[in-house]
Design a protein around this motif. Structure first.
Motif, mmCIF file in Angstrom:
data_model
loop_
_atom_site.group_PDB
_atom_site.id
_atom_site.type_symbol
_atom_site.label_atom_id
_atom_site.label_comp_id
_atom_site.label_asym_id
_atom_site.label_seq_id
_atom_site.Cartn_x
_atom_site.Cartn_y
_atom_site.Cartn_z
ATOM 1 N N SER A 36 -6.002 -18.709 -47.006
ATOM 2 C CA SER A 36 -6.660 -19.956 -47.397
ATOM 3 C C SER A 36 -7.996 -19.710 -48.089
ATOM 4 O O SER A 36 -8.450 -20.540 -48.893
ATOM 5 C CB SER A 36 -6.853 -20.838 -46.165
ATOM 6 O OG SER A 36 -7.373 -20.081 -45.111
ATOM 7 N N THR A 37 -8.644 -18.585 -47.817
ATOM 8 C CA THR A 37 -10.004 -18.357 -48.313
ATOM 9 C C THR A 37 -10.148 -18.444 -49.843
ATOM 10 O O THR A 37 -11.052 -19.123 -50.325
ATOM 11 C CB THR A 37 -10.518 -17.003 -47.792
ATOM 12 O OG1 THR A 37 -10.479 -17.031 -46.367
ATOM 13 C CG2 THR A 37 -11.939 -16.738 -48.247
ATOM 14 N N ASP A 65 -0.687 -7.673 -50.801
ATOM 15 C CA ASP A 65 0.251 -7.410 -49.702
ATOM 16 C C ASP A 65 1.450 -8.348 -49.746
ATOM 17 O O ASP A 65 1.475 -9.298 -50.536
ATOM 18 C CB ASP A 65 -0.483 -7.518 -48.350
ATOM 19 C CG ASP A 65 -1.430 -8.717 -48.280
ATOM 20 O OD1 ASP A 65 -1.296 -9.636 -49.103
ATOM 21 O OD2 ASP A 65 -2.296 -8.731 -47.400
ATOM 22 N N HIS A 136 -9.798 -7.486 -40.581
ATOM 23 C CA HIS A 136 -8.844 -6.833 -41.486
ATOM 24 C C HIS A 136 -9.006 -7.315 -42.924
ATOM 25 O O HIS A 136 -9.442 -8.445 -43.161
ATOM 26 C CB HIS A 136 -7.395 -6.993 -41.000
ATOM 27 C CG HIS A 136 -6.764 -8.336 -41.210
ATOM 28 N ND1 HIS A 136 -6.442 -9.182 -40.164
ATOM 29 C CD2 HIS A 136 -6.345 -8.971 -42.331
ATOM 30 C CE1 HIS A 136 -5.859 -10.276 -40.650
ATOM 31 N NE2 HIS A 136 -5.784 -10.177 -41.950
ATOM 32 N N ALA A 138 -6.655 -7.336 -46.617
ATOM 33 C CA ALA A 138 -5.227 -7.314 -46.925
ATOM 34 C C ALA A 138 -4.526 -7.396 -45.571
ATOM 35 O O ALA A 138 -4.819 -8.278 -44.781
ATOM 36 C CB ALA A 138 -4.844 -6.104 -47.754
ATOM 37 N N PHE A 139 -3.648 -6.449 -45.243
ATOM 38 C CA PHE A 139 -3.072 -6.453 -43.892
ATOM 39 C C PHE A 139 -3.416 -5.132 -43.195
ATOM 40 O O PHE A 139 -2.642 -4.619 -42.393
ATOM 41 C CB PHE A 139 -1.565 -6.664 -43.945
ATOM 42 C CG PHE A 139 -1.140 -8.109 -43.926
ATOM 43 C CD1 PHE A 139 -1.648 -9.013 -43.001
ATOM 44 C CD2 PHE A 139 -0.195 -8.568 -44.831
ATOM 45 C CE1 PHE A 139 -1.229 -10.345 -42.973
ATOM 46 C CE2 PHE A 139 0.230 -9.901 -44.808
ATOM 47 C CZ PHE A 139 -0.292 -10.779 -43.884
ATOM 48 N N ASN A 163 -1.671 -16.585 -38.641
ATOM 49 C CA ASN A 163 -0.826 -16.931 -39.793
ATOM 50 C C ASN A 163 0.344 -17.840 -39.429
ATOM 51 O O ASN A 163 1.047 -18.309 -40.318
ATOM 52 C CB ASN A 163 -0.324 -15.655 -40.484
ATOM 53 C CG ASN A 163 -1.453 -14.959 -41.244
ATOM 54 O OD1 ASN A 163 -2.598 -15.374 -41.141
ATOM 55 N ND2 ASN A 163 -1.131 -13.936 -41.994
ATOM 56 N N ARG A 165 0.205 -20.740 -38.647
ATOM 57 C CA ARG A 165 -0.021 -22.086 -39.206
ATOM 58 C C ARG A 165 0.718 -22.272 -40.535
ATOM 59 O O ARG A 165 0.997 -23.392 -40.930
ATOM 60 C CB ARG A 165 -1.522 -22.365 -39.364
ATOM 61 C CG ARG A 165 -2.223 -21.551 -40.439
ATOM 62 C CD ARG A 165 -3.742 -21.741 -40.307
ATOM 63 N NE ARG A 165 -4.485 -21.248 -41.454
ATOM 64 C CZ ARG A 165 -4.835 -19.984 -41.619
ATOM 65 N NH1 ARG A 165 -4.489 -19.063 -40.720
ATOM 66 N NH2 ARG A 165 -5.526 -19.615 -42.689
ATOM 67 N N LYS A 201 -15.251 -16.835 -38.825
ATOM 68 C CA LYS A 201 -15.358 -15.541 -39.517
ATOM 69 C C LYS A 201 -16.723 -14.866 -39.290
ATOM 70 O O LYS A 201 -16.956 -13.768 -39.766
ATOM 71 C CB LYS A 201 -15.134 -15.738 -41.033
ATOM 72 C CG LYS A 201 -13.754 -16.283 -41.405
ATOM 73 C CD LYS A 201 -12.662 -15.261 -41.188
ATOM 74 C CE LYS A 201 -11.270 -15.813 -41.440
ATOM 75 N NZ LYS A 201 -10.923 -16.002 -42.824
#
Ligand code: GLP
Length: 258
Positions: A36-37, A65, A136, A138-139, A163, A165, A201
């Motif tokens: 979403s960022t 990713d 983190h 990316a992943f 995630n 959501r 965050k």
């Protein structure tokens, strides 16, 4: 590392879009993030394309990713997400938008091929990044090697929960495995721009900006990068210690550096 604190998420998106626009005008290779960022930044770039004719025709793009096992047509595949949220709305050729192949029979080979494709394109000029609540990028979950290359990773349970959501709140529907650019891969991009918003965050932002460089906070690898810009709203900056200096440095930035 430059830290830019703006009052709202929207203000941050405008600052990020200003930076990205400079690269787009040079036909750069863009590194795109999902989540979403960056959505506000993409919306701002789409508006500039629509209203001011900002053209992406000379650009190409690489995603960070992809979920393993989700077909490209799946609504939540990152292949689909980035098109829906950004690239389908600008004049960026669909074939010029690459992502790791999450359905490849041999994920290790697909990962190596992805790194090779980035290198063959001359590398990424500007990489947009978000950050997970666990730090983190990316992943690359906590503990990821700061020298890692694109590879398969298992998601942290917190990331699965965060995630879910996007999967109707159903954690069981979130794939457990992903293909992700490694931290070493990401660090090869010429300019890293990380965005973070909101109180959730704040502790990740503190760790990545003012904590030690450590695999436990993969985003702290930005401290090793010669051109890293961290753009945060007031809430995400809430736990930073040196905000007075960050604001002073930004307000006094020479025009030629803006
Ligand atoms: C996801 C993505 C990351 C993203 C992060 C934060 O798991 N793989 O690229 O930066 O989580 O997501 P959000 O921006 O939705 O908070």
């Amino acid at each position: 590392m430059e830290v830019i604190i703006r009052p709202t998420e929207r203000d941050c998106a405008v600052v990020a879009a200003d930076i990205v626009e400079r690269y787009v005008r040079c036909g750069a290779t863009l590194g795109l993030a999902t989540g979403s960022t960056p959505v506000g930044t993409y919306a701002e770039l789409i508006a500039r394309h629509r209203d001011q004719g900002l053209s992406f025709a000379q650009c190409r793009a690489f995603l960070l990713d992809e979920y393993v096992g989700l077909p490209r047509e799946h609504e939540q595949s990152y292949y689909r997400t980035i098109r829906r949220e950004f690239t389908a709305h600008v004049d960026l050729d669909d074939a010029a938008v690459a992502s790791p192949d999450g359905t490849a029979p041999h994920p290790g080979e697909a990962a190596a091929a992805y790194d090779a494709a980035i290198a063959a394109a001359g590398g990424v000029d500007i990489q947009i990044l978000g950050v997970g609540t666990d730090g983190h990028i990316a992943f690359n979950e906590p503990g990821s090697s700061l020298a890692s290359r694109t590879r398969m990773k298992t998601l942290h349970p917190d990331t699965v929960r965060d995630n879910s959501r996007f999967f109707g709140g159903d954690s069981a529907a979130v794939p457990r495995h992903v293909l992700t650019q490694g931290i070493g891969t990401i660090r090869e991009a010429r300019h890293l721009v990380l965005l973070a918003f909101g109180e959730s965050k704040a502790s990740a932002v503190r760790a990545l900006v003012e904590g030690p460089v450590a695999a436990v906070c993969p985003a702290s690898a930005l401290q090793l990068h010669p051109q890293a810009t961290v753009i945060v709203d007031e809430a995400a900056a809430g736990l930073l210690e040196h905000t007075e200096y960050y604001r002073f440095a930004y307000d006094n930035k020479p025009d030629w550096q803006r």
